[in-house]
Design a protein around this motif. Structure first.
Motif, mmCIF file in Angstrom:
data_model
loop_
_atom_site.group_PDB
_atom_site.id
_atom_site.type_symbol
_atom_site.label_atom_id
_atom_site.label_comp_id
_atom_site.label_asym_id
_atom_site.label_seq_id
_atom_site.Cartn_x
_atom_site.Cartn_y
_atom_site.Cartn_z
ATOM 1 N N ASN A 110 -10.285 9.127 -10.468
ATOM 2 C CA ASN A 110 -10.816 8.708 -9.044
ATOM 3 C C ASN A 110 -11.997 9.231 -8.768
ATOM 4 O O ASN A 110 -12.980 8.601 -8.113
ATOM 5 C CB ASN A 110 -9.731 9.100 -7.899
ATOM 6 N N GLU A 132 3.207 0.365 -11.213
ATOM 7 C CA GLU A 132 3.514 1.627 -10.674
ATOM 8 C C GLU A 132 5.204 1.711 -10.782
ATOM 9 O O GLU A 132 5.589 2.860 -10.519
ATOM 10 C CB GLU A 132 3.173 1.750 -9.245
ATOM 11 N N GLU A 152 -8.105 -0.260 3.076
ATOM 12 C CA GLU A 152 -7.206 0.917 2.927
ATOM 13 C C GLU A 152 -7.015 1.340 1.567
ATOM 14 O O GLU A 152 -6.532 2.318 1.326
ATOM 15 C CB GLU A 152 -5.796 0.548 3.578
ATOM 16 N N LYS A 153 -7.355 0.327 0.556
ATOM 17 C CA LYS A 153 -7.316 0.930 -0.953
ATOM 18 C C LYS A 153 -8.515 1.712 -1.196
ATOM 19 O O LYS A 153 -9.649 1.410 -0.578
ATOM 20 C CB LYS A 153 -7.127 -0.168 -1.827
ATOM 21 N N LEU A 154 -8.512 2.319 -2.395
ATOM 22 C CA LEU A 154 -9.454 3.428 -2.831
ATOM 23 C C LEU A 154 -11.031 2.854 -2.705
ATOM 24 O O LEU A 154 -11.804 3.228 -1.976
ATOM 25 C CB LEU A 154 -9.367 3.946 -4.009
ATOM 26 N N HIS A 209 2.206 11.963 -5.646
ATOM 27 C CA HIS A 209 0.985 11.196 -6.044
ATOM 28 C C HIS A 209 1.129 11.106 -7.604
ATOM 29 O O HIS A 209 1.149 12.139 -8.460
ATOM 30 C CB HIS A 209 -0.270 12.052 -5.868
ATOM 31 N N HIS A 235 0.989 -1.107 -0.004
ATOM 32 C CA HIS A 235 0.081 -0.140 -0.178
ATOM 33 C C HIS A 235 0.970 1.319 -0.012
ATOM 34 O O HIS A 235 1.605 1.571 1.099
ATOM 35 C CB HIS A 235 -1.089 -0.092 0.980
ATOM 36 N N VAL A 236 0.705 1.941 -1.090
ATOM 37 C CA VAL A 236 1.526 3.180 -1.314
ATOM 38 C C VAL A 236 1.442 4.304 -0.052
ATOM 39 O O VAL A 236 2.751 4.742 0.608
ATOM 40 C CB VAL A 236 0.900 3.925 -2.332
ATOM 41 N N ASP A 237 0.039 4.369 0.600
ATOM 42 C CA ASP A 237 0.165 5.302 1.726
ATOM 43 C C ASP A 237 0.923 4.774 2.851
ATOM 44 O O ASP A 237 1.520 5.584 3.400
ATOM 45 C CB ASP A 237 -1.173 5.686 2.031
ATOM 46 N N MET A 263 -14.001 3.342 0.114
ATOM 47 C CA MET A 263 -15.018 4.330 -0.110
ATOM 48 C C MET A 263 -16.259 3.553 -0.065
ATOM 49 O O MET A 263 -17.076 4.215 0.507
ATOM 50 C CB MET A 263 -14.838 4.566 -1.814
ATOM 51 N N ARG A 291 -1.892 13.239 -1.447
ATOM 52 C CA ARG A 291 -0.544 12.120 -1.314
ATOM 53 C C ARG A 291 0.356 12.896 -1.825
ATOM 54 O O ARG A 291 0.687 13.370 -2.943
ATOM 55 C CB ARG A 291 -0.932 10.989 -2.108
ATOM 56 N N TYR A 348 -7.967 12.387 -2.506
ATOM 57 C CA TYR A 348 -6.928 13.285 -2.533
ATOM 58 C C TYR A 348 -6.840 14.011 -3.683
ATOM 59 O O TYR A 348 -7.281 13.722 -4.762
ATOM 60 C CB TYR A 348 -5.788 12.183 -2.512
ATOM 61 N N ARG A 401 -6.183 5.947 -12.904
ATOM 62 C CA ARG A 401 -5.691 4.739 -12.536
ATOM 63 C C ARG A 401 -6.566 3.622 -13.766
ATOM 64 O O ARG A 401 -7.674 3.982 -14.265
ATOM 65 C CB ARG A 401 -6.137 4.013 -11.306
ATOM 66 N N TYR A 422 -5.970 9.654 8.135
ATOM 67 C CA TYR A 422 -6.922 10.527 7.602
ATOM 68 C C TYR A 422 -7.350 11.463 8.731
ATOM 69 O O TYR A 422 -8.161 12.628 8.356
ATOM 70 C CB TYR A 422 -8.317 9.787 7.410
ATOM 71 N N ASN A 444 -6.750 12.016 -10.541
ATOM 72 C CA ASN A 444 -5.686 11.213 -10.879
ATOM 73 C C ASN A 444 -6.378 10.064 -11.587
ATOM 74 O O ASN A 444 -7.395 9.736 -11.232
ATOM 75 C CB ASN A 444 -4.807 10.645 -9.621
HETATM 76 P P1 TYD Z 1 -5.070 2.847 -4.043
HETATM 77 O O1 TYD Z 1 -6.278 2.318 -3.718
HETATM 78 O O2 TYD Z 1 -4.166 3.526 -2.657
HETATM 79 O O3 TYD Z 1 -3.859 2.493 -5.012
HETATM 80 P P2 TYD Z 1 -2.549 3.003 -5.724
HETATM 81 O O4 TYD Z 1 -2.156 4.078 -5.050
HETATM 82 O O5 TYD Z 1 -1.647 1.949 -5.477
HETATM 83 O O6 TYD Z 1 -2.818 3.382 -7.287
HETATM 84 O O7 TYD Z 1 -5.264 4.637 -4.601
HETATM 85 C C1 TYD Z 1 -5.925 4.557 -5.991
HETATM 86 C C2 TYD Z 1 -5.957 6.148 -6.079
HETATM 87 O O8 TYD Z 1 -7.029 6.708 -5.167
HETATM 88 C C3 TYD Z 1 -4.880 6.791 -5.988
HETATM 89 O O9 TYD Z 1 -4.749 8.108 -6.890
HETATM 90 C C4 TYD Z 1 -4.923 7.595 -4.740
HETATM 91 C C5 TYD Z 1 -6.516 7.867 -4.515
HETATM 92 N N1 TYD Z 1 -6.822 7.603 -3.377
HETATM 93 C C6 TYD Z 1 -7.826 8.855 -2.606
HETATM 94 O O10 TYD Z 1 -7.893 9.674 -3.254
HETATM 95 N N2 TYD Z 1 -8.019 8.633 -1.421
HETATM 96 C C7 TYD Z 1 -7.841 7.632 -0.562
HETATM 97 O O11 TYD Z 1 -8.409 7.668 0.638
HETATM 98 C C8 TYD Z 1 -7.113 6.579 -1.129
HETATM 99 C C9 TYD Z 1 -6.741 5.378 -0.144
HETATM 100 C C10 TYD Z 1 -6.569 6.721 -2.176
#
Ligand code: TYD
Ligand code: NAD
Length: 358
Positions: free
Chosen positions: A259, A136, A198-200, A295, A86-88, A204, A292, A217, A224, A352, A222
């Motif tokens: 996102n 990534e 913990e991932k997006l 980012h 997890h990046v964060d 959500m 982030r 963020y 994906r 957060y 951004n």
């Molecule tokens: P994430 O699921 O952490 O995957 P990755 O960073 O490996 O791509 O995040 C996906 C995208 O969502 C990334 O651009 C960061 C954004 N994000 C938010 O905007 N809010 C959040 O709370 C999280 C966890 C991610």
């Protein structure tokens, strides 16, 4: 192949791979996992107690333990997924990422190499070390740039992606220097059932169900490229069985989204499936929060090589996959309760609390 050693098989993607091997093949899976905070044995479902599933609670940085696992189970291939992912979290604490993703991969490579050196004939030529990596490692794409191919230069931005890039380099070096028969896959963002929240996408969904803010963020723009986890698991099995040794295959969903668009889609599904008690749309809970650091703006994968060479195609669109995913989280509250441990609550505070402070 009859016996495959899978590392990280109690995690999100690994558990999907294990479930498929147990349900759809006669393969025996040796599941090497240290069961860290994000692992969940419930994710294995019926596979957990299946006679062809052997769980080994082992840390991949523990060389002696790995040597025992190889000696006892005699795998014909390794699929390596275990990682800090997890990046964060990598921004808050990079050391664990170097330890598992770099030192752990090195340790696994060395144990696999010593084991492979002792094999003979067909066992030796058919052996594979499949390293599972991420898009990534290729870094940040501008809006007009073409998607990543297998030859895009590495330019990782975060401690996570830097540690994965380092592990990819080690795997290629072990192929070139020692002749270890490796394959590498680099995949885009996965989503689906059993993803740690913990991932997006799961964050959500669960925040929306709890009536909590939905923290995007920056400006939420951004991009994906999203792939349903079962489609990734199929691709991994295909590459392990039919991919050419020494090759890299990019895997992606051809589903680039901002996102904000992903979160809007989640809110719209939930407005039908689980409307808010106050009658408002879930979209009203969206909050734009501090970005982030570092980012990456955009990831996009050119997956034409795996399509052309191995005939792989994803089965789910982002819309159908998202709906399945949301329904799964609604139908599995006991899985969600298990992962909402003290450690998870601490993470929400760390990442957060300041961002969402009034
Ligand atoms: P994430 O699921 O952490 O995957 P990755 O960073 O490996 O791509 O995040 C996906 C995208 O969502 C990334 O651009 C960061 C954004 N994000 C938010 O905007 N809010 C959040 O709370 C999280 C966890 C991610
Ligand atoms: P995850 O965090 O859900 O699972 C990782 C698993 O590895 C967990 O079960 C954990 O207990 C185990 N593990 C961690 N450290 C270990 C150690 N030192 N020894 C043994 N086991 C250990 O991750 P995931 O999302 O399933 O990702 C799996 C792999 O796929 C990772 O290598 C990741 O880099 C890669 N990947 C993930 C995505 C994604 O979107 N999730 C996309 C592309 C590639």
């Amino acid at each position: 192949m009859k016996r495959i050693l899978i590392t990280g098989g109690a995690g999100f993607i690994g558990s999907a791979v294990v479930r498929q091997y147990i349900a759809e093949t006669n393969v025996t899976v040796i599941n090497v996992d240290k069961l860290s905070y994000c692992a969940n044995l419930d994710s294995l479902g019926d596979a957990l107690h299946h006679p062809r599933h052997r769980l080994e609670r082992v840390d991949i940085t523990d060389r002696r333990a790995l040597e025992r696992v190889f000696r006892v189970h005699r795998p014909q291939a390794v699929m390596h997924l275990a990682a800090e992912s997890h990046v964060d979290r990598s921004i808050h604490g990079p050391e664990a990422f170097i330890h598992t993703n770099v030192t752990g991969t090195l340790t696994l490579l060395e144990v696999a190499r010593a084991y492979w050196n002792e094999l003979e004939g067909e066992d030796k030529t058919a052996f594979r070390f499949h390293h599972v990596s991420t898009d990534e490692v290729y870094g940040d794409l501008g809006p007009e740039e073409p998607p990543f191919t297998e030859t895009t230069p590495y330019a990782p931005s975060s401690p996570y992606s830097a540690s994965k890039a380092a592990s990819d380099h080690l795997v290629r070096a072990w192929a070139r220097t020692y002749g270890l028969p490796v394959v590498i896959t680099n995949c885009s963002n996965n989503y689906g059932p059993c993803q740690f929240p913990e991932k997006l996408i799961p964050l959500m969904i669960l925040n929306a169900l709890d009536g909590k803010p939905l923290p995007l963020y920056g400006r939420g723009d951004n991009i994906r490229d999203w792939l349903y986890v079962e489609d990734h698991a199929h691709a991994l099995r295909l590459v392990l069985s039919r991919g050419r040794a020494g090759e890299t295959y990019n895997i992606g969903g051809r589903a680039e989204r901002r996102n904000i668009d992903v979160v809007h889609a989640i809110c719209d599904h939930l407005d039908h499936l689980q409307p808010r008690p106050d009658g408002q749309s879930h979209r009203t809970a969206i909050r734009f929060v501090d970005d982030r650091p570092g980012h990456d703006r955009r990831y996009a994968i050119d997956c034409s090589k795996i399509e052309r060479e191995l005939g792989w195609r994803p089965q789910e669109s982002l819309d159908s996959g998202l709906e399945k995913t949301i329904r799964w989280y609604l139908d599995n509250p006991q899985w969600v309760e298990r992962v909402r441990s003290g450690a998870y609550r601490q993470w929400l505070d760390l990442n957060y609390a300041e961002r969402l402070a009034p």
